[in-house]
Write a protein that holds these residues in place. Structure first.
Motif, mmCIF file in Angstrom:
data_model
loop_
_atom_site.group_PDB
_atom_site.id
_atom_site.type_symbol
_atom_site.label_atom_id
_atom_site.label_comp_id
_atom_site.label_asym_id
_atom_site.label_seq_id
_atom_site.Cartn_x
_atom_site.Cartn_y
_atom_site.Cartn_z
ATOM 1 N N CYS A 33 -0.629 5.541 7.467
ATOM 2 C CA CYS A 33 -0.417 5.756 6.028
ATOM 3 C C CYS A 33 -1.449 6.722 5.468
ATOM 4 O O CYS A 33 -1.121 7.630 4.675
ATOM 5 C CB CYS A 33 -0.479 4.418 5.285
ATOM 6 S SG CYS A 33 0.892 3.299 5.632
ATOM 7 N N ASP A 34 -2.701 6.532 5.844
ATOM 8 C CA ASP A 34 -3.763 7.404 5.347
ATOM 9 C C ASP A 34 -3.537 8.846 5.814
ATOM 10 O O ASP A 34 -3.744 9.793 5.060
ATOM 11 C CB ASP A 34 -5.111 6.898 5.855
ATOM 12 C CG ASP A 34 -6.259 7.717 5.313
ATOM 13 O OD1 ASP A 34 -6.620 7.559 4.136
ATOM 14 O OD2 ASP A 34 -6.799 8.546 6.081
ATOM 15 N N LYS A 63 7.771 12.045 4.574
ATOM 16 C CA LYS A 63 6.721 11.287 5.237
ATOM 17 C C LYS A 63 7.312 10.001 5.809
ATOM 18 O O LYS A 63 7.940 9.231 5.091
ATOM 19 C CB LYS A 63 5.601 10.941 4.248
ATOM 20 C CG LYS A 63 4.936 12.174 3.649
ATOM 21 C CD LYS A 63 3.849 11.797 2.657
ATOM 22 C CE LYS A 63 3.199 13.045 2.079
ATOM 23 N NZ LYS A 63 2.121 12.719 1.112
ATOM 24 N N GLN A 118 0.819 -1.220 0.000
ATOM 25 C CA GLN A 118 0.000 0.000 0.000
ATOM 26 C C GLN A 118 0.849 1.265 0.000
ATOM 27 O O GLN A 118 0.365 2.327 -0.386
ATOM 28 C CB GLN A 118 -0.916 0.003 1.238
ATOM 29 C CG GLN A 118 -1.914 -1.134 1.261
ATOM 30 C CD GLN A 118 -2.854 -1.015 2.447
ATOM 31 O OE1 GLN A 118 -3.116 0.071 2.928
ATOM 32 N NE2 GLN A 118 -3.365 -2.158 2.901
ATOM 33 N N ILE A 119 2.116 1.197 0.509
ATOM 34 C CA ILE A 119 2.899 2.433 0.628
ATOM 35 C C ILE A 119 3.944 2.580 -0.477
ATOM 36 O O ILE A 119 4.663 3.577 -0.518
ATOM 37 C CB ILE A 119 3.590 2.491 2.003
ATOM 38 C CG1 ILE A 119 4.598 1.337 2.161
ATOM 39 C CG2 ILE A 119 2.580 2.460 3.128
ATOM 40 C CD1 ILE A 119 5.381 1.425 3.455
ATOM 41 N N ILE A 168 6.561 7.210 1.370
ATOM 42 C CA ILE A 168 6.488 6.996 2.822
ATOM 43 C C ILE A 168 7.620 6.069 3.248
ATOM 44 O O ILE A 168 7.826 5.004 2.659
ATOM 45 C CB ILE A 168 5.145 6.382 3.229
ATOM 46 C CG1 ILE A 168 3.992 7.333 2.868
ATOM 47 C CG2 ILE A 168 5.103 6.058 4.726
ATOM 48 C CD1 ILE A 168 2.620 6.731 3.107
ATOM 49 N N LYS A 211 -0.841 10.308 3.648
ATOM 50 C CA LYS A 211 -1.313 10.608 2.285
ATOM 51 C C LYS A 211 -2.030 11.954 2.249
ATOM 52 O O LYS A 211 -1.965 12.675 1.249
ATOM 53 C CB LYS A 211 -2.243 9.503 1.794
ATOM 54 C CG LYS A 211 -1.537 8.175 1.537
ATOM 55 C CD LYS A 211 -2.540 7.085 1.171
ATOM 56 C CE LYS A 211 -1.863 5.733 1.000
ATOM 57 N NZ LYS A 211 -2.850 4.665 0.694
ATOM 58 N N GLN A 237 4.380 5.873 -2.583
ATOM 59 C CA GLN A 237 3.687 6.960 -1.874
ATOM 60 C C GLN A 237 4.670 7.918 -1.208
ATOM 61 O O GLN A 237 4.253 8.885 -0.574
ATOM 62 C CB GLN A 237 2.744 6.378 -0.804
ATOM 63 C CG GLN A 237 1.679 5.451 -1.345
ATOM 64 C CD GLN A 237 0.637 6.186 -2.153
ATOM 65 O OE1 GLN A 237 0.399 7.379 -1.950
ATOM 66 N NE2 GLN A 237 0.041 5.501 -3.114
#
Length: 795
Positions: free
Chosen positions: A696-697, A707, A659-660, A665, A700, A663
């Motif tokens: 994570c959210d 981050k 998921q990251i 992160i 974002k 991003q």
């Protein structure tokens, strides 16, 4: 030498003999009056103590019946059968608990609408609860008086019964379980044994103003009270009533405890009759003994006086004067020993008798004062228990307790200090203090009288500030921790610096005659209250410790009941969420319908694939919501076993990496602990994943360039606690968001049901852990989880 009839010496001797006789009579009267008064007071005090004790024993019997009904009703399964079978089963279980107390009782199950669903017990009082009068029952059990006592009384068929009602749930339907218990001869005998009455004393029950049952030699229905007394009792002017009464030519001192029904109308009384026969016999023997003693002393004194009058005249005058003062109630006098022979013996005897009288009076006074103190403590504890309310955090309860401990109209201690137990740090941490107002008001006087109180200022005025700096390791080597671990009161009538209290600062507070009061429930420690008699010449008695033990156990039971109630609410919440989850899953029909329409449209495969791509975001949303709702709503039995914590966290990180990616992160793991914990791998991993996904959210939605998410696993060297810290520099939370963080179905993100952190809190609680959130809007969030380190004995 011949003495003339009109000799002054003869007259002086004659009048002196008269004076001796009169003095002796006065002394006799004083001693007799004091002795008889003490005997009468002893009988009166015994009767009053017994009737007060009877009232508490009677209330304890009914409270025990209420507890038995509550426990038995909770042990009946859902598969017993009909309500009548349930009533029969409950009656049988109550008989097993105490056949004598429950044999003649009746068990009735009543619905919330007042319908009698089932009934079992004594046939003579069956069907006394009908659909016509159950409304009265339901009305009475909602009164505040019923909440305070747990029962009310009714008069049926010229007998008195107690109605005890507790809620009873069957197949999710709320009903009431009502136990109708008779006030019968078995109860009277049980109360008599409880009171430890002698074989001459009697216990009995009155219905209205007539004798009903007991061990007085009277016929049932015989009028016992005269009209004036009966009218006074009907007007509810007395809770206890006392009077002398002869029964079958035997004298008794009667004490009555009045009984009222649900309308507060007088319906009868418990009575205790203390026999006065032993006192009358003792009075007669004492009177004879004192009379003989005075006659002997008078004869001897008169004989000696006639021979050596001149030497004895002055001492006799002094003794007569002292006797007058004693007869007037002045006992604090000095008796000089003058003369010789019998006169000296008389002086010594009189002095010894006076010392004995003073000693007896002081002893009785001390006993009465101690009894009064205990009665005041009982009253203070009763009021405290009535007024105290157990909240989710114990701070308000603790504040009520320490205020009552240091109140002169409460328990009267000088100082009270509360140390809260921190599960996260495994320490007792100082929080609250309370000082007796008299100690504050008399500060200057105490400083003048006691040179040793040079530290009085900081020991009172600065004690709150000192306490907040104190931390005590939770080990059984110190008294405060031991009192909480052993769940018992520890006290010493000594200086506090002689004992290990866990913190040297406590030794500087001048503790004197101190007591440690633990606050706990079945599965959790809350803390301890340390009280003392600072600068006061009082000692802690075993009686007051026993009373405080009752207070401690009562608070423990209330706190446990509070937790059980919270667990019940949690279960109801889970059931509600299950239903809501079903609703969430059922409303996906529109999307499925559109998929079927696309598949059945007969269009080309490329066109069908193109139309399905449009629905892909909706399907991904449904998949995420379904996973969350199923995980929260389905009941899954946890399997606790030793787990490698760092491996579990690495698995969670591995699951979230996809998921990251891309991003921007950075996720880092730092650990100095490679040991194990006892837990459920599935649920604990899911909780950590949920926290990292939230981080994570937040990142974002943040404008941060760098981050990052930092995860730290560490173990405290001094305590067996493992800490997991998850820190991000994302968008953070507002104070309102932080306040509602564990509430289900509250979400500040789109396309989420708002169950994640509620689910996380539930998991950490199941692992006997602590979770805390620290966040500031636009400054990131820090999550701290504290878990217990695994030990072999944990299994």
């Amino acid at each position: 030498m011949k003495i003339k009839n009109d000799s002054l010496l003869l007259k002086i001797v004659f009048y002196n003999d008269i004076a001796i006789i009169l003095t002796s009579i006065m002394i006799t009267m004083v001693l007799t009056a004091i002795t008889f008064k003490d005997m009468e007071d002893k009988v009166i005090n015994e009767a009053r103590n017994k009737i007060v004790l009877l009232s508490k024993g009677y209330q304890g019997y009914l409270n025990k019946a209420r507890d038995d009904a509550f426990q038995v009703s909770r042990s009946i399964g859902e598969d017993v059968g009909t309500y009548q079978q349930i009533a029969d089963t409950i009656k049988e279980e109550l008989n097993k608990k105490n056949f004598k107390n429950y044999y003649d009782s009746v068990v009735t199950i009543v619905s919330e609408s007042g319908e009698v669903l089932g009934e079992a017990g004594n046939k003579s009082i069956l069907q006394t609860l009908t659909s016509n009068n159950t409304g009265l029952l339901l009305k009475n059990i909602t009164k505040k008086e019923y909440e305070d006592t747990g029962y009310y009384l009714v008069k049926l068929n010229n007998d008195i019964y107690a109605r005890i009602a507790v809620p009873y749930y069957h197949n999710n339907q709320k009903n009431y379980l009502v136990v109708t218990a008779p006030i019968d001869f078995a109860l009277l005998q049980s109360l008599k044994n409880f009171l430890e009455l002698s074989h001459r004393d009697r216990i009995f029950l009155l219905i209205e103003n007539e004798f009903d049952k007991g061990d007085l030699n009277l016929e049932k229905g015989e009028v016992f009270l005269n009209k004036k007394v009966y009218d006074d009792l009907k007007l509810r002017e007395y809770k206890f009533y006392y009077k002398n009464k002869d029964i079958n030519n035997k004298p008794y001192y009667m004490a009555l405890y009045t009984l009222t029904n649900y309308n507060n109308e007088y319906i009868g009384s418990f009575g205790v009759a203390i026999s006065k026969e032993p006192m009358i016999k003792t009075k007669a023997m004492a009177a004879i003994f004192i009379t003989i003693l005075v006659i002997i002393v008078t004869i001897v004194s008169s004989t000696i006086t006639s021979k050596i009058f001149r030497k004895l005249l002055e001492p006799l005058s002094n003794i007569a004067d002292i006797a007058d003062r004693v007869s007037g109630g002045e006992y604090d006098v000095e008796i000089p020993i003058e003369g010789s022979g019998e006169l000296r013996t008389l002086s010594n005897s009189f002095k010894k008798m006076l010392i004995e009288i003073v000693s007896t009076q002081k002893t009785l006074k001390n006993k009465n004062e101690k009894l009064q103190e205990n009665l005041e403590r009982i009253d203070a504890i009763d009021k405290l228990l009535i007024g105290i309310h157990i909240e989710e955090d114990t701070s308000s309860t603790v504040k009520d307790l320490i205020s009552a401990f240091t109140s002169e109209i409460g328990l009267g201690y000088s100082r009270a200090m509360f140390f809260r137990y921190s599960r996260e740090k495994d320490y007792l941490i100082g929080e609250y203090t309370s000082i007796n107002s008299i100690i504050k008001d008399q500060k200057d006087d105490i400083l003048k009288e006691r040179e040793s109180c040079n530290g009085f200022g900081f020991q009172v005025e600065d004690i709150q500030e000192l306490i907040t700096f104190m931390k005590i390791p939770f080990k059984d080597s110190n008294l405060l921790s031991r009192a909480l671990m052993e769940r018992k009161i520890i006290y010493h009538n000594d200086k506090g610096y002689k004992y290990d209290l866990g913190n040297d600062l406590l030794k500087s507070l001048g503790l004197n005659n101190f007591l440690i009061f633990p606050i706990y429930n079945k599965n959790r420690y809350s803390g301890v209250i340390l009280v003392d008699y600072y600068t006061r010449d009082r000692v802690i008695s075993l009686e007051e410790v026993e009373l405080l033990n009752l207070l401690s156990m009562n608070i423990s039971v209330r706190m446990q009941n509070k937790i059980l109630e919270e667990d019940r609410i949690d279960n109801e919440r889970v059931q509600t969420i299950e239903k809501i989850a079903e609703r969430f899953l059922s409303v996906r029909g529109d999307t499925l319908k559109r998929i079927l329409e696309i598949l059945e449209s007969g269009e080309t495969s490329d066109k069908i694939r193109e139309n399905l791509e449009v629905l892909k975001p909706d399907l991904e949303k449904i998949e995420r919501e379904n996973c969350t709702l199923k995980a929260y709503s389905k009941i899954r039995e946890s399997t606790f076993q030793p787990l490698s914590l760092d491996s579990l966290v690495l698995d969670a990180i591995e699951k979230i990496k996809e998921q990251i990616e891309g991003q921007g992160i950075t996720l880092s793991l730092f650990t100095n602990y490679s040991g194990k914990i006892l837990g459920d791998a599935y649920s604990l991993k899911k909780a950590i994943v949920e926290i990292i996904e939230n981080a994570c959210d937040a990142l974002k939605r943040s404008n941060q360039e760098n981050k990052k998410i930092n995860i730290t696993i560490s173990k405290d060297r001094k305590i067996e606690k493992i800490k997991i810290e998850i820190v991000d520099n994302g968008i953070g939370m507002t104070p309102m968001q932080l306040k509602n963080i564990y509430e289900p179905f509250i979400s500040y993100k789109e396309n989420t049901p708002g169950l994640g952190l509620s689910f996380v809190y539930k998991i950490v609680k199941e692992h006997m852990g602590v979770i805390k959130f620290f966040s500031k809007y636009n400054h990131g969030t820090e999550v701290k989880i504290t878990l217990n380190s695994y030990k072999e004995e944990n299994l």
